[in-house]
Design a protein around this motif. Structure first.
Motif, PDB file in Angstrom:
ATOM      1  N   GLN A  87      -5.059  11.541  -2.256  1.00 57.91           N
ATOM      2  CA  GLN A  87      -6.191  10.700  -2.640  1.00 57.91           C
ATOM      3  C   GLN A  87      -5.787   9.659  -3.687  1.00 57.91           C
ATOM      4  O   GLN A  87      -6.214   8.499  -3.618  1.00 57.91           O
ATOM      5  N   GLU A  88      -4.959  10.055  -4.645  1.00 59.88           N
ATOM      6  CA  GLU A  88      -4.501   9.102  -5.655  1.00 59.88           C
ATOM      7  C   GLU A  88      -3.626   8.014  -5.039  1.00 59.88           C
ATOM      8  O   GLU A  88      -3.729   6.846  -5.405  1.00 59.88           O
ATOM      9  N   VAL A  89      -2.757   8.400  -4.108  1.00 60.66           N
ATOM     10  CA  VAL A  89      -1.917   7.413  -3.422  1.00 60.66           C
ATOM     11  C   VAL A  89      -2.793   6.435  -2.649  1.00 60.66           C
ATOM     12  O   VAL A  89      -2.554   5.219  -2.672  1.00 60.66           O
ATOM     13  N   ASN A  90      -3.813   6.940  -1.967  1.00 61.44           N
ATOM     14  CA  ASN A  90      -4.719   6.052  -1.231  1.00 61.44           C
ATOM     15  C   ASN A  90      -5.464   5.116  -2.180  1.00 61.44           C
ATOM     16  O   ASN A  90      -5.638   3.932  -1.890  1.00 61.44           O
ATOM     17  N   ARG A  91      -5.912   5.622  -3.321  1.00 59.59           N
ATOM     18  CA  ARG A  91      -6.618   4.793  -4.298  1.00 59.59           C
ATOM     19  C   ARG A  91      -5.702   3.707  -4.852  1.00 59.59           C
ATOM     20  O   ARG A  91      -6.077   2.531  -4.929  1.00 59.59           O
ATOM     21  N   ILE A  92      -4.489   4.099  -5.220  1.00 62.81           N
ATOM     22  CA  ILE A  92      -3.530   3.127  -5.770  1.00 62.81           C
ATOM     23  C   ILE A  92      -3.163   2.086  -4.716  1.00 62.81           C
ATOM     24  O   ILE A  92      -3.078   0.884  -5.005  1.00 62.81           O
ATOM     25  N   GLY A  93      -2.959   2.530  -3.483  1.00 67.91           N
ATOM     26  CA  GLY A  93      -2.638   1.592  -2.404  1.00 67.91           C
ATOM     27  C   GLY A  93      -3.768   0.618  -2.130  1.00 67.91           C
ATOM     28  O   GLY A  93      -3.539  -0.578  -1.911  1.00 67.91           O
ATOM     29  N   ASN A  94      -5.007   1.096  -2.158  1.00 63.97           N
ATOM     30  CA  ASN A  94      -6.151   0.205  -1.960  1.00 63.97           C
ATOM     31  C   ASN A  94      -6.272  -0.805  -3.090  1.00 63.97           C
ATOM     32  O   ASN A  94      -6.538  -1.993  -2.858  1.00 63.97           O
ATOM     33  N   ASN A  95      -6.080  -0.359  -4.332  1.00 62.38           N
ATOM     34  CA  ASN A  95      -6.123  -1.287  -5.467  1.00 62.38           C
ATOM     35  C   ASN A  95      -4.999  -2.315  -5.396  1.00 62.38           C
ATOM     36  O   ASN A  95      -5.202  -3.491  -5.714  1.00 62.38           O
ATOM     37  N   ALA A  96      -3.805  -1.887  -4.984  1.00 62.71           N
ATOM     38  CA  ALA A  96      -2.680  -2.820  -4.863  1.00 62.71           C
ATOM     39  C   ALA A  96      -2.970  -3.859  -3.781  1.00 62.71           C
ATOM     40  O   ALA A  96      -2.635  -5.036  -3.936  1.00 62.71           O
ATOM     41  N   ILE A 116      -5.362  -6.334  -5.230  1.00 67.45           N
ATOM     42  CA  ILE A 116      -4.665  -7.233  -6.151  1.00 67.45           C
ATOM     43  C   ILE A 116      -3.903  -8.306  -5.377  1.00 67.45           C
ATOM     44  O   ILE A 116      -3.853  -9.471  -5.780  1.00 67.45           O
ATOM     45  N   SER A 117      -3.313  -7.926  -4.254  1.00 60.78           N
ATOM     46  CA  SER A 117      -2.493  -8.870  -3.495  1.00 60.78           C
ATOM     47  C   SER A 117      -3.312  -9.730  -2.526  1.00 60.78           C
ATOM     48  O   SER A 117      -2.790 -10.708  -1.993  1.00 60.78           O
ATOM     49  N   TRP A 118      -4.567  -9.392  -2.297  1.00 55.43           N
ATOM     50  CA  TRP A 118      -5.388 -10.123  -1.344  1.00 55.43           C
ATOM     51  C   TRP A 118      -5.513 -11.615  -1.666  1.00 55.43           C
ATOM     52  O   TRP A 118      -5.349 -12.449  -0.763  1.00 55.43           O
ATOM     53  N   PRO A 119      -5.783 -12.026  -2.915  1.00 55.67           N
ATOM     54  CA  PRO A 119      -5.904 -13.471  -3.182  1.00 55.67           C
ATOM     55  C   PRO A 119      -4.625 -14.251  -2.875  1.00 55.67           C
ATOM     56  O   PRO A 119      -4.697 -15.347  -2.305  1.00 55.67           O
TER      57      PRO A 119
END
Length: 171
Positions: free
Chosen positions: A28-37, A40-43
């Motif tokens: 779950q933490e890996v999924n959360r960190i991956g989603n946040n990353a 961050i990279s979307w713009p």
């Protein structure tokens, strides 16, 4: 019956430096960190190609190089440090060792840091040779084979390796 990890789980554990079992909390933490990353990279994933399209009207080669370097530096200097910080903050990178195994752990940290210092040195040499080739028009292989004037001393290489080792141990 043994519980075999999938190849994907092994890759994720290696990328996030997870030790031990890849349990539900860590997943779950890996999924959360991956989603946040990704957020961050979307713009930069949206804006950089649009800017490169307008830039390509005047100079297509420089637009492509600018797009590649923008993505490389953004992910290297923003996204990857965030992933490292967030996984350390979530406790994913905690390695518990016994008192008797600390010398083995120190030796492992030392050799990993030496490898990362060499990796940094090679990456820096390749990047400098590539940038000199693109902007100065010099030969890539000649630039790669000849060190810049400030790196001709072997002592300078040892200082770079020492800083790389010190950086890895402090991280």
């Amino acid at each position: 019956m043994t519980n075999q990890e999938s190849l994907w789980d092994k890759i994720v554990k290696h990328f996030y430096r997870i030790s031990g079992n890849f349990d539900e909390y860590k997943r779950q933490e890996v999924n959360r960190i991956g989603n946040n990353a990704f957020m961050i990279s979307w713009p930069i994933l949206l804006i950089a190609p649009v800017v490169a399209c307008f830039w390509a009207e005047s100079s297509p080669e420089n637009a492509l190089l600018g797009l590649i370097l923008t993505n490389f530096f953004y992910f290297t200097l923003v996204v990857l440090p965030y992933i490292a910080w967030a996984s350390r903050h979530a406790g994913l990178t905690t390695h518990e060792i016994s008192y008797q195994d600390r010398h083995v752990a120190y030796r492992h940290i030392f050799w990993v840091s030496v490898g990362q210092a060499l990796y940094f040195f090679i990456l820096e040499s390749l990047l400098l040779a590539l940038l000199d080739t693109v902007f100065d028009g010099t030969n890539f292989w000649h630039d790669l084979g000849s060190a810049p004037a400030h790196q001709n001393r072997p002592c300078q290489h040892l200082i770079w390796c020492r800083h790389g080792v010190g950086f890895r141990i402090s991280a």
